[in-house]
Design an enzyme around this catalytic site. Structure first.
Site, PDB file in Angstrom:
ATOM      1  N   CYS A  76       0.822  -1.207   0.000  1.00  0.00           N
ATOM      2  CA  CYS A  76       0.000   0.000   0.000  1.00  0.00           C
ATOM      3  C   CYS A  76       0.857   1.258   0.000  1.00  0.00           C
ATOM      4  O   CYS A  76       1.989   1.252   0.432  1.00  0.00           O
ATOM      5  CB  CYS A  76      -0.882  -0.003   1.239  1.00  0.00           C
TER       6      CYS A  76
ATOM      7  N   ARG B 105       3.119   1.145  -5.861  1.00  0.00           N
ATOM      8  CA  ARG B 105       3.268   0.290  -4.672  1.00  0.00           C
ATOM      9  C   ARG B 105       2.085  -0.639  -4.453  1.00  0.00           C
ATOM     10  O   ARG B 105       2.178  -1.605  -3.695  1.00  0.00           O
ATOM     11  CB  ARG B 105       3.422   1.169  -3.429  1.00  0.00           C
TER      12      ARG B 105
ATOM     13  N   TRP C  92      -3.243  -2.512  -1.810  1.00  0.00           N
ATOM     14  CA  TRP C  92      -2.968  -3.809  -2.449  1.00  0.00           C
ATOM     15  C   TRP C  92      -3.550  -4.812  -1.465  1.00  0.00           C
ATOM     16  O   TRP C  92      -2.992  -5.046  -0.398  1.00  0.00           O
ATOM     17  CB  TRP C  92      -1.456  -3.986  -2.611  1.00  0.00           C
TER      18      TRP C  92
ATOM     19  N   ASN D 153      -0.886   0.200   6.441  1.00  0.00           N
ATOM     20  CA  ASN D 153      -0.154  -0.726   5.587  1.00  0.00           C
ATOM     21  C   ASN D 153       0.295  -1.863   6.494  1.00  0.00           C
ATOM     22  O   ASN D 153       0.862  -1.625   7.548  1.00  0.00           O
ATOM     23  CB  ASN D 153       1.072   0.008   4.990  1.00  0.00           C
ATOM     24  N   GLY D 154      -0.001  -3.108   6.131  1.00  0.00           N
ATOM     25  CA  GLY D 154       0.400  -4.240   6.974  1.00  0.00           C
ATOM     26  C   GLY D 154      -0.800  -5.121   7.269  1.00  0.00           C
ATOM     27  O   GLY D 154      -1.852  -5.013   6.650  1.00  0.00           O
TER      28      GLY D 154
ATOM     29  N   GLU E  54      16.515 -14.121 -14.778  1.00  0.00           N
ATOM     30  CA  GLU E  54      16.064 -12.725 -14.717  1.00  0.00           C
ATOM     31  C   GLU E  54      15.337 -12.339 -15.995  1.00  0.00           C
ATOM     32  O   GLU E  54      14.279 -11.711 -15.949  1.00  0.00           O
ATOM     33  CB  GLU E  54      17.255 -11.800 -14.458  1.00  0.00           C
TER      34      GLU E  54
ATOM     35  N   LYS F  83      11.373 -11.032 -16.116  1.00  0.00           N
ATOM     36  CA  LYS F  83      10.912  -9.803 -16.773  1.00  0.00           C
ATOM     37  C   LYS F  83       9.769 -10.112 -17.728  1.00  0.00           C
ATOM     38  O   LYS F  83       8.764  -9.419 -17.757  1.00  0.00           O
ATOM     39  CB  LYS F  83      12.090  -9.143 -17.516  1.00  0.00           C
TER      40      LYS F  83
ATOM     41  N   GLU G  69       6.521 -11.123 -15.717  1.00  0.00           N
ATOM     42  CA  GLU G  69       5.837 -10.164 -14.834  1.00  0.00           C
ATOM     43  C   GLU G  69       5.259  -8.975 -15.585  1.00  0.00           C
ATOM     44  O   GLU G  69       4.372  -8.318 -15.060  1.00  0.00           O
ATOM     45  CB  GLU G  69       6.763  -9.701 -13.707  1.00  0.00           C
TER      46      GLU G  69
ATOM     47  N   HIS H 289      18.259 -33.103 -19.777  1.00  0.00           N
ATOM     48  CA  HIS H 289      17.750 -33.997 -18.706  1.00  0.00           C
ATOM     49  C   HIS H 289      16.239 -33.878 -18.570  1.00  0.00           C
ATOM     50  O   HIS H 289      15.690 -34.110 -17.499  1.00  0.00           O
ATOM     51  CB  HIS H 289      18.454 -33.649 -17.384  1.00  0.00           C
TER      52      HIS H 289
ATOM     53  N   LYS I   5       5.384  -3.011  -5.966  1.00  0.00           N
ATOM     54  CA  LYS I   5       6.806  -2.708  -6.069  1.00  0.00           C
ATOM     55  C   LYS I   5       7.577  -3.220  -4.865  1.00  0.00           C
ATOM     56  O   LYS I   5       8.701  -3.663  -4.998  1.00  0.00           O
ATOM     57  CB  LYS I   5       7.010  -1.189  -6.187  1.00  0.00           C
TER      58      LYS I   5
END
Ligand code: AGP
Length: 613
Positions: free
Chosen positions: A2, A27, A74, A100-101, A486, A490, A493, A509, A608
């Site tokens: 949040c 965020r 969020w 937030n939390g 990585e 990208k 997401e 394998h 984020k």
């Protein structure tokens, strides 16, 4: 997670809050709301969906006044909806909270409050906070003391802001545990609260970072910072070096594209003041690394999440190769529950852009508990991961707003390279000539980054051929194996296309069964010690009608002949090659997502900074 913005002062809080929330939208954003004190009454506007919905609601039903507070959410408890959006009012409507939390004991508290006759207006855990405060206030406590009692009752990690219509001259806030930052901005005759610096940067650069289990009472004239049990503190006031423009998109379409193109400067900034090219030395004073400590280190754990963890996987190669110290990379959410083998000669190195990722902070606490030396590589100044460490390296890249991390991936690669050199020099695994050579290679990197990014148009064309693919594989070996992970992350997401990073040697394998003409394969095959192996990998993929997109070094005719598309990079010293090989993969994912018309800076379901478990 949040976003929170609050204001107390002579100006109308509404535009200050809405503009601040806009800068925090990355965020967390499935609903948003704000509350202001207007003519002695707390007025609230809330809506589900993007912040734009709230802006439109406020345009249609204006509110103005001060103090005020706002929130982008969020969702954790309670579906994304106007009803569950913050701020939340008390039963009387005289007290209001944003949070937030997670209130971990909210079921118990909710039952207690319902038994007292409180009717809940939402499904959120947050609402218990404002009803508790009102209950204590009804017992005769002022807002500060009612808030204090409440903060001592709720369990979990929190960032909280409260205000009361009965005490319009103050706002109360608190930080408890690791649920994201609480930043206090100091103005002239006005003061601010935000969960992150960009929200208030246009108003002030003087900030205080609340630490865990601290609360603050803000009036127009000043701030009082206290422990939760009432001891007054003298907090450090920081001056933020970033300029407000740094938190703007500029001429770019998305923050992510801007931040991809900032990487040459970001790397220059992360090198700044740390490299003595003349004497071939590295200086990392904020790490507090003595020769004695360097020589007694027996093991380094690198712990982080997501992209930061992949940066750590590159760091493993660098530190083991240069400083000859055993390094183990452990995902933070696993490290904290793995009962790791740690002693006083162990270092736990955390990597985190936000410095507030709950899993990473918990992993640091685990390391601390077991007696390790804690280091961190962090971008967000004043964040928890920077504060709790025994020594830290600031990425110094400026704010990273796009949810998909880019410059906060390449900067820690360079930071770990510098760390490896310093450790090698202090432990005697690097003689002066070797040290000088490695330091000199750093001189090349900003220019190599710039030259690679200039090839964006070629990458855009390749993106056009891949944008409707149903999935793809990313293959790498050695120091570029983490770049496969990585690059795949990208793609996942921001374009929502399934992509899997794999150690190239593992394909035979099992996973090679996946390869056919509809499963493109991205092979990271620069001129590094594993190039020959990657060439064989490309041959194996082609033999199964795979479409191969290769990251290759300029002039590599063998790869050019074999691959269907090439993402060219300039010749780069192999230990720094991951800084360069990742760039075309960042741009590829960006352009595929942009061509698919997706919300690149605010991908669905993501935030984020993940400040919850
Ligand atoms: C990266 O693109 C992702 N947004 C995510 O994996 C991120 O790297 C991870 O959540 C760690 O965040 P941090 O660096 O702020 O700790």
């Amino acid at each position: 997670m949040c976003g929170i913005v609050a204001y107390i002062g002579p100006r109308d809080a509404t535009p200050i809050i809405l503009n601040g929330l806009k800068r925090l939208e990355y965020r967390g954003y499935d609903s948003a709301g704000l509350a202001v004190l207007q003519n002695g009454k707390i007025e609230v506007r809330r809506d589900a969906g993007k912040l734009a919905n709230l802006v439109e609601l406020v345009r249609q039903q204006p509110i103005s006044g001060a103090p005020g507070m706002g929130h982008t959410r969020w969702a954790t408890h309670g579906a994304p909806s106007a009803r569950n959006a913050h701020p939340h009012l008390s039963a009387s409507g005289r007290v209001v909270v944003v949070h937030n939390g997670i209130v971990e004991n909210f079921l118990e508290l909710k039952a207690e409050l319902i038994a007292r006759g409180i009717h809940f207006q939402s499904d959120t855990d947050t609402e218990t906070i404002v009803h508790l405060v009102e209950g204590y206030a009804a017992g005769g406590l002022n807002l500060t003391e009612a808030a204090r009692k409440t903060f001592q009752r709720i369990e979990g990690a929190h960032g909280i802001v409260l205000m009361s219509a009965d005490e319009p001259d103050k706002i109360v806030c608190a930080r408890i545990g690791n649920a994201g930052g609480v930043v206090i901005g100091l103005g002239e005759g006005e003061n601010f609260i935000a969960s992150d610096i960009p929200a208030i940067l246009e108003h002030t650069r003087r900030v205080i970072f609340l630490e865990s289990h601290q609360m603050a009472i803000l009036t127009r004239e000043g701030i009082s910072v206290q422990t939760l049990d009432g001891k007054t503190l003298q907090p450090q006031i920081h001056t933020v070096a970033w300029d407000p423009i740094a938190a703007e998109k500029g001429e770019f379409r998305h923050f992510m594209q801007k931040e991809i193109h900032e990487q040459a400067r970001a790397i220059t900034d992360t090198l700044a003041g740390r490299v003595d090219f003349e004497n071939g030395k590295i200086r990392l004073p904020e790490l507090n690394l003595t020769g004695q400590l360097a020589r007694r280190i027996e093991r380094i754990y690198i712990t982080a999440c997501g992209t930061a963890a992949y940066a750590g996987m590159v760091g493993k190669y660098l530190i083991e190769k240069i400083a000859r110290i055993p390094v183990e990379v452990v995902i933070a959410s696993e490290f904290r529950y793995s009962d790791p083998i740690v002693n006083e000669n162990t270092v736990v190195l955390a990597i985190s852009q936000s410095g507030e990722t709950a899993d990473t902070l918990a992993a640091m606490e685990e390391g601390r508990k077991k007696g390790a030396t804690l280091w961190s590589i962090v971008n967000a100044i004043g964040s928890q991961a920077m504060r709790v460490a025994d020594g830290s390296i600031s990425m110094q890249t400026g704010p990273e707003i796009g949810v998909a991390s880019t410059k906060a991936f390449t900067a820690p690669l360079v930071d770990q390279y510098m760390l490896a050199i310093l450790l090698g020099e202090l432990r005697g695994t690097l003689d002066e000539a070797a040290c000088r050579a490695l330091v000199n290679d750093l001189r090349l990197i900003p220019d190599l980054v710039g030259r690679t990014l200039k090839r964006e148009d070629e990458i855009k064309k390749v993106a056009l051929t891949l944008k409707d693919m149903r999935g793809c594989l990313y293959l790498g070996r050695g120091i570029n194996m983490p770049i496969a992970y990585e690059g795949a992350l990208k793609m996942k997401e921001i374009s929502y296309i399934h992509a899997e990073g794999y150690p190239a040697g593992e394909m035979k394998h099992g996973p090679i069964a996946l390869i056919d003409k509809d499963m493109p394969v991205l092979c990271i095959a620069p001129q590094d010690p594993w190039r020959e192996k990657m060439i064989s990998q490309i041959q194996q993929a082609k033999a199964r009608d795979g479409v191969v997109i290769a990251v290759a070094t300029d002039g590599d005719e063998r790869v050019r002949e074999m691959a269907d598309h090439i993402l060219w990079i300039p010749k780069t010293p192999w230990m720094l090659s991951p800084v360069i090989t990742v760039l075309p993969l960042q741009l590829l994912a960006y352009h595929i997502a942009a061509q698919r018309g997706l919300d690149v800076d605010q991908p669905r379901n993501l935030a984020k900074s993940v400040t919850v478990e």
